[in-house]
Design an enzyme around this catalytic site. Structure first.
Site, PDB file in Angstrom:
ATOM      1  N   GLN A  58     -17.073  82.413  40.572  1.00  0.00           N
ATOM      2  CA  GLN A  58     -17.588  83.761  40.381  1.00  0.00           C
ATOM      3  C   GLN A  58     -17.102  84.628  41.181  1.00  0.00           C
ATOM      4  O   GLN A  58     -17.091  85.754  41.079  1.00  0.00           O
ATOM      5  CB  GLN A  58     -19.199  83.418  40.419  1.00  0.00           C
ATOM      6  CG  GLN A  58     -19.668  82.864  39.046  1.00  0.00           C
ATOM      7  CD  GLN A  58     -21.346  82.651  39.307  1.00  0.00           C
ATOM      8  OE1 GLN A  58     -21.997  81.844  39.873  1.00  0.00           O
ATOM      9  NE2 GLN A  58     -22.269  83.672  38.663  1.00  0.00           N
ATOM     10  N   HIS A  75     -20.729  76.817  34.892  1.00  0.00           N
ATOM     11  CA  HIS A  75     -19.644  77.823  35.574  1.00  0.00           C
ATOM     12  C   HIS A  75     -18.161  77.167  35.907  1.00  0.00           C
ATOM     13  O   HIS A  75     -17.200  77.380  35.538  1.00  0.00           O
ATOM     14  CB  HIS A  75     -20.179  78.592  36.796  1.00  0.00           C
ATOM     15  CG  HIS A  75     -21.134  79.533  36.506  1.00  0.00           C
ATOM     16  ND1 HIS A  75     -20.463  80.673  35.752  1.00  0.00           N
ATOM     17  CD2 HIS A  75     -22.327  79.976  36.968  1.00  0.00           C
ATOM     18  CE1 HIS A  75     -21.578  81.601  35.478  1.00  0.00           C
ATOM     19  NE2 HIS A  75     -22.739  81.207  36.282  1.00  0.00           N
ATOM     20  N   HIS A 128     -26.840  74.828  35.640  1.00  0.00           N
ATOM     21  CA  HIS A 128     -26.173  76.321  35.294  1.00  0.00           C
ATOM     22  C   HIS A 128     -24.780  76.504  36.062  1.00  0.00           C
ATOM     23  O   HIS A 128     -23.751  76.966  35.607  1.00  0.00           O
ATOM     24  CB  HIS A 128     -27.128  77.296  35.732  1.00  0.00           C
ATOM     25  CG  HIS A 128     -26.775  78.894  35.271  1.00  0.00           C
ATOM     26  ND1 HIS A 128     -27.191  79.587  34.550  1.00  0.00           N
ATOM     27  CD2 HIS A 128     -25.996  79.410  36.193  1.00  0.00           C
ATOM     28  CE1 HIS A 128     -26.696  80.721  34.631  1.00  0.00           C
ATOM     29  NE2 HIS A 128     -25.710  80.697  35.635  1.00  0.00           N
ATOM     30  N   GLU A 129     -24.846  76.089  37.416  1.00  0.00           N
ATOM     31  CA  GLU A 129     -23.828  76.283  38.151  1.00  0.00           C
ATOM     32  C   GLU A 129     -22.380  75.577  38.044  1.00  0.00           C
ATOM     33  O   GLU A 129     -21.471  75.822  37.985  1.00  0.00           O
ATOM     34  CB  GLU A 129     -24.126  76.291  39.807  1.00  0.00           C
ATOM     35  CG  GLU A 129     -25.075  77.341  40.174  1.00  0.00           C
ATOM     36  CD  GLU A 129     -24.845  78.724  39.894  1.00  0.00           C
ATOM     37  OE1 GLU A 129     -23.658  79.116  39.868  1.00  0.00           O
ATOM     38  OE2 GLU A 129     -25.804  79.439  39.812  1.00  0.00           O
ATOM     39  N   CYS A 141     -27.918  85.273  34.938  1.00  0.00           N
ATOM     40  CA  CYS A 141     -26.740  84.873  35.524  1.00  0.00           C
ATOM     41  C   CYS A 141     -26.118  86.259  36.416  1.00  0.00           C
ATOM     42  O   CYS A 141     -26.003  87.243  35.721  1.00  0.00           O
ATOM     43  CB  CYS A 141     -25.531  84.325  34.850  1.00  0.00           C
ATOM     44  SG  CYS A 141     -23.983  83.974  35.505  1.00  0.00           S
ATOM     45  N   LEU A 142     -25.766  85.993  37.496  1.00  0.00           N
ATOM     46  CA  LEU A 142     -25.018  87.203  38.413  1.00  0.00           C
ATOM     47  C   LEU A 142     -23.730  87.632  37.673  1.00  0.00           C
ATOM     48  O   LEU A 142     -23.535  88.801  37.757  1.00  0.00           O
ATOM     49  CB  LEU A 142     -24.808  87.175  39.750  1.00  0.00           C
ATOM     50  CG  LEU A 142     -26.032  86.606  40.763  1.00  0.00           C
ATOM     51  CD1 LEU A 142     -25.473  86.060  41.927  1.00  0.00           C
ATOM     52  CD2 LEU A 142     -26.549  87.866  40.805  1.00  0.00           C
ATOM     53  N   GLY A 195     -28.231  80.639  43.031  1.00  0.00           N
ATOM     54  CA  GLY A 195     -27.071  79.939  43.024  1.00  0.00           C
ATOM     55  C   GLY A 195     -25.824  80.692  42.569  1.00  0.00           C
ATOM     56  O   GLY A 195     -25.689  81.526  41.936  1.00  0.00           O
TER      57      GLY A 195
HETATM   58 NI    NI Z   1     -24.331  82.052  36.557  1.00  0.00          NI
END
Ligand code: NI
Length: 194
Positions: A67, A157, A153-154, A111-112, A62
């Site tokens: 991001q 963000h 989660h996204e 998470c990236l 995701g």
């Molecule tokens: Ni993330």
């Protein structure tokens, strides 16, 4: 001549390089800022392609637009690389809003933007969301399990929130140094699973 011009003006690497973008890391102020709704859909298809490429390159499932520095209510998801999820189609969610939730579950998240830190987080099991696609059509859909988790989660963000914000004060102390290292260097000196 057109052919010659093409050779002069285009660098070889731009022909072969994947259009990926740099993923912003924990500590970048953009990631703490609530995004704006998408109103101009014109250039979204190219941005969405870049987001999918960037996410796949980082082995993510995701990615939220902020991001990669675009403060827009836009998320892409693709869990089809995971075992047992091969049938799941990729999703593009635009102007998403959670309109209902049910139950609760605990799942490990990463998470990236917060590399090498993973933690078990409790969230609602099922969610109902309202969103738009690239053609500006509206949808209302219910998600459960992994997809519900990734979407939540996204969407966090998009509201300037990270999964590590949910950790207890004791666990936050354990990752404080690592988060500082991510802010400074882009990655922590050691990983941790909480
Ligand atoms: Ni993330």
């Amino acid at each position: 001549m057109l052919g010659q011009q093409t050779i002069i003006t285009m660098k070889p690497q731009t022909l072969t390089a994947k259009p990926t973008l740099q993923i912003l890391k924990y500590g970048d102020p953009i990631l703490r800022k609530k995004v704006e709704d998408v109103s101009d859909f014109t250039n979204l298809p190219y941005l969405v392609e870049q987001m999918f490429n960037t996410m796949h390159e980082g082995s993510g499932i995701g990615l939220a637009a902020n991001q990669i520095g675009y403060s827009l209510n836009l998320v892409v998801l693709d869990t089809s690389n995971l075992e047992g999820e091969e049938d799941c189609k990729p999703y593009i969610l635009i102007n998403t809003e959670i309109i209902g939730s049910n139950g609760s579950s605990i799942m490990e998240e990463g998470c990236l933007s917060v590399p090498d830190i993973r933690a078990e987080i409790e969230r609602p099991e099922t969610i109902i969301i309202k969103f738009q696609d690239l053609e500006q059509n509206f949808y209302e859909e219910s998600f459960t399990g992994l997809l519900s988790r990734v979407i939540q989660h996204e969407l966090d963000h998009l509201n300037g929130k990270f999964f590590v914000d949910y950790l207890s004060p004791a666990k936050k102390i354990l990752i404080k140094k690592r988060l500082l290292e991510i802010s400074k260097n882009g990655s922590p000196s050691t990983g941790i699973i909480l």
